[in-house]
Design a protein around this motif. Sequence first.
Motif, PDB file in Angstrom:
ATOM      1  N   THR A 127       0.822  -1.210   0.000  1.00 46.52           N
ATOM      2  CA  THR A 127       0.000   0.000   0.000  1.00 46.52           C
ATOM      3  C   THR A 127       0.860   1.266   0.000  1.00 46.52           C
ATOM      4  OG1 THR A 127      -0.138  -0.133   2.427  1.00 46.52           O
ATOM      5  CG2 THR A 127      -1.933  -1.124   1.158  1.00 46.52           C
ATOM      6  N   GLN A 128       2.056   1.193   0.550  1.00 43.82           N
ATOM      7  CA  GLN A 128       2.935   2.362   0.545  1.00 43.82           C
ATOM      8  C   GLN A 128       3.299   2.788  -0.874  1.00 43.82           C
ATOM      9  OE1 GLN A 128       6.274   1.093   2.896  1.00 43.82           O
ATOM     10  NE2 GLN A 128       5.132   1.098   4.825  1.00 43.82           N
ATOM     11  N   SER A 129       3.178   1.852  -1.816  1.00 44.98           N
ATOM     12  CA  SER A 129       3.478   2.145  -3.224  1.00 44.98           C
ATOM     13  C   SER A 129       2.214   2.359  -4.043  1.00 44.98           C
ATOM     14  CB  SER A 129       4.308   1.009  -3.831  1.00 44.98           C
ATOM     15  OG  SER A 129       5.515   0.833  -3.126  1.00 44.98           O
ATOM     16  N   GLY A 130       1.062   2.408  -3.374  1.00 46.00           N
ATOM     17  CA  GLY A 130      -0.193   2.643  -4.078  1.00 46.00           C
ATOM     18  C   GLY A 130      -0.908   1.383  -4.546  1.00 46.00           C
ATOM     19  N   ILE A 131      -0.466   0.221  -4.109  1.00 46.84           N
ATOM     20  CA  ILE A 131      -1.058  -1.041  -4.559  1.00 46.84           C
ATOM     21  C   ILE A 131      -2.314  -1.341  -3.757  1.00 46.84           C
ATOM     22  CG2 ILE A 131      -0.664  -3.530  -4.736  1.00 46.84           C
ATOM     23  CD1 ILE A 131       2.270  -2.908  -5.284  1.00 46.84           C
ATOM     24  N   ARG A 132      -3.333  -1.838  -4.468  1.00 43.43           N
ATOM     25  CA  ARG A 132      -4.608  -2.177  -3.849  1.00 43.43           C
ATOM     26  C   ARG A 132      -5.067  -3.564  -4.317  1.00 43.43           C
ATOM     27  NH1 ARG A 132      -2.875   1.551  -1.715  1.00 43.43           N
ATOM     28  NH2 ARG A 132      -3.797   3.608  -1.283  1.00 43.43           N
ATOM     29  N   ASP A 133      -6.002  -4.135  -3.580  1.00 42.98           N
ATOM     30  CA  ASP A 133      -6.558  -5.442  -3.958  1.00 42.98           C
ATOM     31  C   ASP A 133      -7.191  -5.354  -5.349  1.00 42.98           C
ATOM     32  OD1 ASP A 133      -5.811  -6.314  -1.492  1.00 42.98           O
ATOM     33  OD2 ASP A 133      -7.839  -6.419  -0.645  1.00 42.98           O
ATOM     34  N   GLY A 134      -7.035  -6.425  -6.116  1.00 41.23           N
ATOM     35  CA  GLY A 134      -7.698  -6.532  -7.410  1.00 41.23           C
ATOM     36  C   GLY A 134      -6.920  -5.968  -8.578  1.00 41.23           C
ATOM     37  N   ARG A 146      -3.451 -11.209 -10.434  1.00 42.95           N
ATOM     38  CA  ARG A 146      -4.055 -10.030  -9.812  1.00 42.95           C
ATOM     39  C   ARG A 146      -3.739 -10.033  -8.322  1.00 42.95           C
ATOM     40  NH1 ARG A 146      -8.835 -11.379  -7.084  1.00 42.95           N
ATOM     41  NH2 ARG A 146      -9.712 -13.427  -7.618  1.00 42.95           N
ATOM     42  N   VAL A 147      -3.733  -8.824  -7.766  1.00 42.29           N
ATOM     43  CA  VAL A 147      -3.434  -8.674  -6.343  1.00 42.29           C
ATOM     44  C   VAL A 147      -4.581  -9.244  -5.527  1.00 42.29           C
ATOM     45  CG1 VAL A 147      -2.959  -7.045  -4.480  1.00 42.29           C
ATOM     46  CG2 VAL A 147      -2.004  -6.652  -6.766  1.00 42.29           C
ATOM     47  N   LEU A 148      -4.235 -10.152  -4.626  1.00 36.25           N
ATOM     48  CA  LEU A 148      -5.235 -10.825  -3.797  1.00 36.25           C
ATOM     49  C   LEU A 148      -5.310 -10.222  -2.401  1.00 36.25           C
ATOM     50  CD1 LEU A 148      -7.171 -13.306  -3.867  1.00 36.25           C
ATOM     51  CD2 LEU A 148      -5.275 -14.646  -2.914  1.00 36.25           C
ATOM     52  N   HIS A 149      -4.162  -9.854  -1.874  1.00 37.64           N
ATOM     53  CA  HIS A 149      -4.097  -9.268  -0.525  1.00 37.64           C
ATOM     54  C   HIS A 149      -2.894  -8.343  -0.475  1.00 37.64           C
ATOM     55  CE1 HIS A 149      -4.188  -8.884   3.832  1.00 37.64           C
ATOM     56  NE2 HIS A 149      -2.903  -9.196   3.857  1.00 37.64           N
ATOM     57  N   VAL A 150      -3.009  -7.253   0.261  1.00 43.05           N
ATOM     58  CA  VAL A 150      -1.927  -6.278   0.313  1.00 43.05           C
ATOM     59  C   VAL A 150      -1.775  -5.726   1.723  1.00 43.05           C
ATOM     60  CG1 VAL A 150      -3.457  -4.398  -0.389  1.00 43.05           C
ATOM     61  CG2 VAL A 150      -1.000  -4.183  -0.771  1.00 43.05           C
ATOM     62  N   ASP A 151      -0.509  -5.505   2.128  1.00 45.24           N
ATOM     63  CA  ASP A 151      -0.246  -4.785   3.374  1.00 45.24           C
ATOM     64  C   ASP A 151       0.712  -3.636   3.063  1.00 45.24           C
ATOM     65  OD1 ASP A 151       2.312  -5.917   3.215  1.00 45.24           O
ATOM     66  OD2 ASP A 151       1.787  -7.578   4.534  1.00 45.24           O
ATOM     67  N   GLY A 152       1.347  -3.078   4.070  1.00 41.89           N
ATOM     68  CA  GLY A 152       2.146  -1.892   3.852  1.00 41.89           C
ATOM     69  C   GLY A 152       3.293  -2.050   2.880  1.00 41.89           C
ATOM     70  N   ALA A 153       4.037  -3.157   3.004  1.00 40.80           N
ATOM     71  CA  ALA A 153       5.268  -3.299   2.222  1.00 40.80           C
ATOM     72  C   ALA A 153       5.254  -4.468   1.255  1.00 40.80           C
ATOM     73  CB  ALA A 153       6.466  -3.449   3.169  1.00 40.80           C
ATOM     74  N   THR A 154       4.272  -5.336   1.322  1.00 41.49           N
ATOM     75  CA  THR A 154       4.217  -6.496   0.425  1.00 41.49           C
ATOM     76  C   THR A 154       2.788  -6.728  -0.041  1.00 41.49           C
ATOM     77  OG1 THR A 154       3.823  -8.096   2.219  1.00 41.49           O
ATOM     78  CG2 THR A 154       6.128  -7.616   1.650  1.00 41.49           C
ATOM     79  N   CYS A 155       2.648  -7.581  -1.054  1.00 49.04           N
ATOM     80  CA  CYS A 155       1.320  -7.992  -1.497  1.00 49.04           C
ATOM     81  C   CYS A 155       1.365  -9.425  -1.999  1.00 49.04           C
ATOM     82  CB  CYS A 155       0.773  -7.060  -2.586  1.00 49.04           C
ATOM     83  SG  CYS A 155       1.707  -7.088  -4.129  1.00 49.04           S
ATOM     84  N   THR A 156       0.220 -10.090  -1.924  1.00 45.40           N
ATOM     85  CA  THR A 156       0.083 -11.455  -2.423  1.00 45.40           C
ATOM     86  C   THR A 156      -0.655 -11.409  -3.751  1.00 45.40           C
ATOM     87  OG1 THR A 156       0.004 -12.359  -0.180  1.00 45.40           O
ATOM     88  CG2 THR A 156      -0.828 -13.756  -1.957  1.00 45.40           C
ATOM     89  N   VAL A 157      -0.094 -12.088  -4.738  1.00 39.43           N
ATOM     90  CA  VAL A 157      -0.678 -12.090  -6.078  1.00 39.43           C
ATOM     91  C   VAL A 157      -1.178 -13.494  -6.416  1.00 39.43           C
ATOM     92  CG1 VAL A 157      -0.201 -11.773  -8.540  1.00 39.43           C
ATOM     93  CG2 VAL A 157       0.810 -10.227  -6.864  1.00 39.43           C
ATOM     94  N   LEU A 158      -2.444 -13.572  -6.816  1.00 42.37           N
ATOM     95  CA  LEU A 158      -3.003 -14.836  -7.311  1.00 42.37           C
ATOM     96  C   LEU A 158      -2.617 -14.973  -8.770  1.00 42.37           C
ATOM     97  CD1 LEU A 158      -4.841 -17.341  -7.093  1.00 42.37           C
ATOM     98  CD2 LEU A 158      -6.762 -15.845  -7.724  1.00 42.37           C
ATOM     99  N   LEU A 159      -1.848 -15.987  -9.087  1.00 38.93           N
ATOM    100  CA  LEU A 159      -1.411 -16.181 -10.466  1.00 38.93           C
ATOM    101  C   LEU A 159      -2.576 -16.627 -11.333  1.00 38.93           C
ATOM    102  CD1 LEU A 159       2.032 -17.959  -9.904  1.00 38.93           C
ATOM    103  CD2 LEU A 159       1.555 -15.521 -10.227  1.00 38.93           C
ATOM    104  N   ALA A 160      -2.569 -16.168 -12.572  1.00 37.77           N
ATOM    105  CA  ALA A 160      -3.635 -16.532 -13.509  1.00 37.77           C
ATOM    106  C   ALA A 160      -3.647 -18.033 -13.773  1.00 37.77           C
ATOM    107  CB  ALA A 160      -3.466 -15.771 -14.813  1.00 37.77           C
TER     108      ALA A 160
END
Length: 275
Positions: A127-134, A146-160
Motif C-alpha cells: 500500500t505504501q506504493s499505491g497497490i490495492r486489492d484486485g 491479480r493482487v489478492l491481498h496487500v499490506d504496507g510493504a508487500t502484497c500477495t498475487v493470485l497467479l492466472a
Amino acid sequence: MVLAVVALLLATFDLGGSGLRSAHGGVRGMLGALYRGTDAVVGPVRSFVAGIPTAGTNSATIARLRSQVEHLQHDLAGRQADATAQARLRTLQLAADSGGYRIVPARVIAFGPGQGFEWTVTLDAGTQSGIRDGQTVTDGAALVGRVLHVDGATCTVLLAADPGSGVGARDVRTGDIGTVTGAGTDGFTYVPLDPKAAVRAGDAVTTGPAGATTFVPGLTIGTVSAVRTGADGIISATVTPAAAPTRLDLVGVILAGGYDQPRAALSPTPLAGSR
C-alpha cells in the motif's frame, strides 16, 4: 672408497696395452649404463625434493587464483542479473507508455500456496506504493495475475495459472470472446462462448474485452497449442502461457490508466474543401 678402487683399476688397464684397454672400455661402458639407469630412477626423486621448498608457495597461489575465479563468477552473475532486470524494466516502461498505465515495478520474494489458493507469489511492494486489492499484475506484455491481498510493504498475487482462477479472454485472430481458467503447470484452458468458434492452434489469446474481465484488457495470456471438441460439442483449447509462472522475477502492478480513463469523442473528419 669404491670409486677410488675403480679409478685405480682403470689406470692399470691403460698401462697394460691394447688387451687391457679393451677391458677398460668395457668397464667404462658398463658404468655409463649403470649411471644412466640410476639417473632414470633417481632423477624424478631429485626433482621432487628440489620442488619441496616451493610447494607451500604453489598452494597459496592456487588458493588465491581460486578465490579470484569465484569472485569473478559472482560478479558476472550479478552483472547478468542486472542486465535482465534492466531489460524487464524497459519492457514495463514500454507497457506504461503504450497503454497509458501507471505501473509499479516489484520483485517476487516468495512463491507458494496462500489465501486458500495453490498458485500465489509475494511481491516486495504494498500500500505504501499505491497497490490495492484486485489490481492487475503483468511482466510488461503478458498477464501474470491479480493482487489478492496487500499490506504496507508487500502484497500477495493470485497467479492466472491457479486452477481456481478465471479470466475473461479473446481470441485475437477471430475476435471471439470466452473464458480462460488456470491449469497449473499445464497453462490454461480456453473455452469460447460461441460453440462454433473456429479456434486454431497458434491463435493468440489476450485478456478482454473491457467490462468482461476483472483484468486490464489486451494483455497476452498465451498461445493455443491444442484444440479439442468434447462429446457435448463444447470446444476447449489448451493455452501455453506467455509468462511462465515458475520463472517470475521482476513484474509490474498496474495502478491505473488504460481502459478506465476518460476517452475523447471522435468527431467527423471534415470533407475536402469544406470549411
